[in-house]
Design an enzyme around this catalytic site. Structure first.
Site, PDB file in Angstrom:
ATOM      1  CB  SER A  18       5.750  -0.539 -12.886  1.00  0.00           C
ATOM      2  OG  SER A  18       6.952  -0.398 -12.177  1.00  0.00           O
TER       3      SER A  18
ATOM      4  CG  HIS B 116       5.057  -0.111  -9.019  1.00  0.00           C
ATOM      5  ND1 HIS B 116       5.293  -1.272  -9.722  1.00  0.00           N
ATOM      6  CD2 HIS B 116       3.993  -0.373  -8.214  1.00  0.00           C
ATOM      7  CE1 HIS B 116       4.425  -2.193  -9.352  1.00  0.00           C
ATOM      8  NE2 HIS B 116       3.617  -1.676  -8.450  1.00  0.00           N
TER       9      HIS B 116
ATOM     10  CG  ASP C 117       1.873  -5.031  -8.025  1.00  0.00           C
ATOM     11  OD1 ASP C 117       1.097  -5.816  -7.451  1.00  0.00           O
ATOM     12  OD2 ASP C 117       1.937  -3.820  -7.783  1.00  0.00           O
TER      13      ASP C 117
END
Length: 214
Positions: free
Chosen positions: A27, A55, A150
């Protein structure tokens, strides 16, 4: 011993088998970490397919794929439904989950518009869980820099299936939320700086010399 290594409770002294697939989650700070990782693997022969969830606020997946292909020297494309090719890198498109189904010899990529997980779609957890069910102990999962958690549940699934998990260390991470959560919960097989991670991965794909243990 560093704090991160001390918390890698599942570290194994036994040799790690050559992976049949690699999954990566990243991310915040991900593009820079991925560039460092793939640049260190340019001369490494990796026959396994590589699946990536990064992401992204909007759909820059094609741009990300082109960028990774440039720095890695490997065929890279946005993931679509179908069978993955050996040695290719697949980037999950923004707004769609990437799942891996089937058996290792007949794995298939599937995209869907299911509910977000961890406020994310695509979600690292979705990719990791599905790939763990497909590849089992032949899966290598990399949890790179990123905020949130995540990848935590997905890493637990990879560990339960006998796969290997490498988490980026705190010092080299722009944000240590994602890898830090995996380490804190004891799912990391090892914790490495991003510049060392590529060297470790390359070592898993080197042929074993005659007379030497794997």
């Amino acid at each position: 011993m560093t704090k991160e290594n001390a918390k890698a409770k599942s570290s194994k002294s036994a040799a790690i088998a050559q992976p049949r697939a690699i999954v990566i989650g990243a991310s915040a700070g991900g593009p820079e970490a991925l560039a460092t990782l793939f640049e260190s693997l340019v001369d490494c022969n990796i026959p396994a397919p590589i699946f990536l969830v990064l992401h992204m606020p909007t759909d820059f997946s094609a741009m990300v794929a082109a960028y990774i292909e440039r720095v890695s020297g490997r065929p890279t494309s946005t993931a679509t439904d179908g069978a993955p090719l050996p040695g290719h890198i697949y980037v999950a498109p923004a707004g769609r989950h990437l799942r891996i189904t089937g058996r290792p010899s007949r794995a298939m990529m599937r995209l869907d518009d299911g509910d977000s997980e961890n406020f994310c779609r695509p979600a690292v957890d979705v990719l990791f869980r599905s790939a763990a069910a497909t590849y089992g102990h032949g899966l290598l999962a990399l949890v790179l820099t990123g905020t949130g958690h995540d990848g935590l549940a997905g890493a637990a699934a990879v560990a339960a299936a006998g796969g290997t998990i490498i988490a980026q260390d705190e010092k080299s991470s722009a944000a240590w939320g994602m890898p830090g959560a995996v380490v804190e919960h004891g799912h990391a097989t090892m914790v490495l700086p991003i510049k060392v991670m590529g060297l470790k991965i390359a070592s898993l794909f080197r042929p074993v010399e005659p007379g030497r243990a794997a």
